[in-house]
Design a protein around this motif. Structure first.
Motif, PDB file in Angstrom:
ATOM      1  N   SER A  73       1.014  -1.186  -0.011  1.00  0.00           N
ATOM      2  CA  SER A  73       0.105  -0.193   0.057  1.00  0.00           C
ATOM      3  C   SER A  73       0.969   1.232   0.003  1.00  0.00           C
ATOM      4  O   SER A  73       0.688   2.140  -0.622  1.00  0.00           O
ATOM      5  CB  SER A  73      -0.872   0.112   1.254  1.00  0.00           C
ATOM      6  N   VAL A  76       2.332   1.620  -3.478  1.00  0.00           N
ATOM      7  CA  VAL A  76       1.213   2.231  -4.425  1.00  0.00           C
ATOM      8  C   VAL A  76       1.121   3.707  -4.009  1.00  0.00           C
ATOM      9  O   VAL A  76       0.769   4.486  -5.146  1.00  0.00           O
ATOM     10  CB  VAL A  76      -0.252   1.357  -4.165  1.00  0.00           C
ATOM     11  N   VAL A  77       0.830   4.021  -2.996  1.00  0.00           N
ATOM     12  CA  VAL A  77       0.848   5.476  -2.695  1.00  0.00           C
ATOM     13  C   VAL A  77       1.844   6.440  -3.203  1.00  0.00           C
ATOM     14  O   VAL A  77       1.929   7.319  -3.899  1.00  0.00           O
ATOM     15  CB  VAL A  77       0.874   5.662  -1.115  1.00  0.00           C
ATOM     16  N   CYS A  80       1.638   6.518  -6.967  1.00  0.00           N
ATOM     17  CA  CYS A  80       0.415   7.504  -7.251  1.00  0.00           C
ATOM     18  C   CYS A  80       1.073   8.981  -7.173  1.00  0.00           C
ATOM     19  O   CYS A  80       0.758   9.822  -8.085  1.00  0.00           O
ATOM     20  CB  CYS A  80      -0.594   7.308  -6.481  1.00  0.00           C
ATOM     21  N   LEU A  81       1.839   9.139  -6.180  1.00  0.00           N
ATOM     22  CA  LEU A  81       2.105  10.727  -5.828  1.00  0.00           C
ATOM     23  C   LEU A  81       3.241  10.960  -6.933  1.00  0.00           C
ATOM     24  O   LEU A  81       3.173  12.239  -7.426  1.00  0.00           O
ATOM     25  CB  LEU A  81       2.665  10.738  -4.312  1.00  0.00           C
ATOM     26  N   ALA A  83       3.326  10.135  -9.864  1.00  0.00           N
ATOM     27  CA  ALA A  83       2.681  10.236 -11.169  1.00  0.00           C
ATOM     28  C   ALA A  83       1.946  11.412 -11.132  1.00  0.00           C
ATOM     29  O   ALA A  83       1.815  12.125 -12.119  1.00  0.00           O
ATOM     30  CB  ALA A  83       1.824   8.995 -11.412  1.00  0.00           C
ATOM     31  N   LEU A  84       1.389  11.705 -10.037  1.00  0.00           N
ATOM     32  CA  LEU A  84       0.714  13.097 -10.116  1.00  0.00           C
ATOM     33  C   LEU A  84       1.769  14.441 -10.008  1.00  0.00           C
ATOM     34  O   LEU A  84       1.080  15.187 -10.676  1.00  0.00           O
ATOM     35  CB  LEU A  84      -0.240  13.067  -8.511  1.00  0.00           C
TER      36      LEU A  84
END
Length: 240
Positions: A73, A76-77, A80-81, A83-84
């Motif tokens: 997890s 994954v976080v 995601c960050l 990519a953001l």
């Protein structure tokens, strides 16, 4: 009329005896299973063996998968960050606050005598997300202020001031919202106590220590990547 057993239980074709038990109050099922396994290992004579069935078998089969899922997890976080914000440094600065939340959760749960069970892990996932949310509020503002031409020092200082009140308000509102779980009673109260106590401990540490440490984490990460503390440098961009 002859007498004999009404049933001859077998397991995998071998004669077997079924043992059913529950954990005592204040102990997890894992601790109870370990205690029973110790008794079996010391007391069973040669030629006997033991195995788990039902829910206990599923618990043994799961093993340390919960720890693996928590690590996954966080990964994954992080992705995601990354990519953001199109940056590797911003997610690192954000996730460095997670250990503070975990420390607070473990500390309060230890003081309250709460075991490390499934409810503890549910609260842990919640704390990870909320601690990262607080860090994002400060780090994102610091990145924007650097993009406007401020130095690294001035950017994190102003970001901390700007986001102090919103972080305190949202965090305290969440803590007060979780408080009824800690004070609840009746059926299922034990699970609510575990989740509520863990989340409150994690949020207290992630909020009050995080407000002090998040700007430091961001500065350390950016300094490692070459930014000067008192010089205007380009903000984090793609690939760093």
């Amino acid at each position: 009329m002859g007498r004999g057993p009404q049933a001859l239980p077998r397991y995998n074709g071998y004669a077997a005896v079924e043992i059913v038990g529950n954990s005592s109050p204040g102990y997890s099922t894992g601790q109870a299973m370990q205690a029973l396994q110790n008794i079996i290992n010391k007391s069973l004579p040669a030629g006997f063996a033991s195995d788990w069935t039902g829910q206990s078998y599923q618990e043994v089969l799961a093993g340390n998968s919960a720890t693996l899922l928590l690590v996954l997890s966080i990964v994954v976080v992080f992705l995601c960050l990354a990519a953001l914000y199109e940056s590797w440094s911003i997610p690192v600065a954000v996730l460095l606050v997670v250990p503070l939340g975990v420390l607070g959760m473990v500390t309060l749960c230890k003081l309250a005598g709460i075991p490390n069970d499934i409810y503890f892990k549910i609260g842990l996932v919640t704390v990870i997300g909320l601690a990262a949310k607080n860090a994002i509020l400060i780090v994102e503002f610091a990145v924007d202020l650097q993009a406007e031409g401020k130095t690294l020092f001035d950017a994190v200082l102003e970001a901390g001031k700007l986001r102090l009140r919103p972080i305190l308000m949202t965090s305290m509102a969440f803590i007060l919202g979780v408080l009824p779980l800690v004070l609840s009673s009746g059926a299922g109260a034990a699970s609510r106590h575990e989740i509520g106590t863990g989340v409150i401990g994690g949020m207290l540490f992630a909020t009050f220590l995080g407000l002090l440490m998040i700007p430091i984490f961001y500065v350390v990460v950016r300094r490692l990547l070459g930014d000067k503390l008192d010089e205007v440098t380009r903000p984090p961009s793609r690939g760093n």
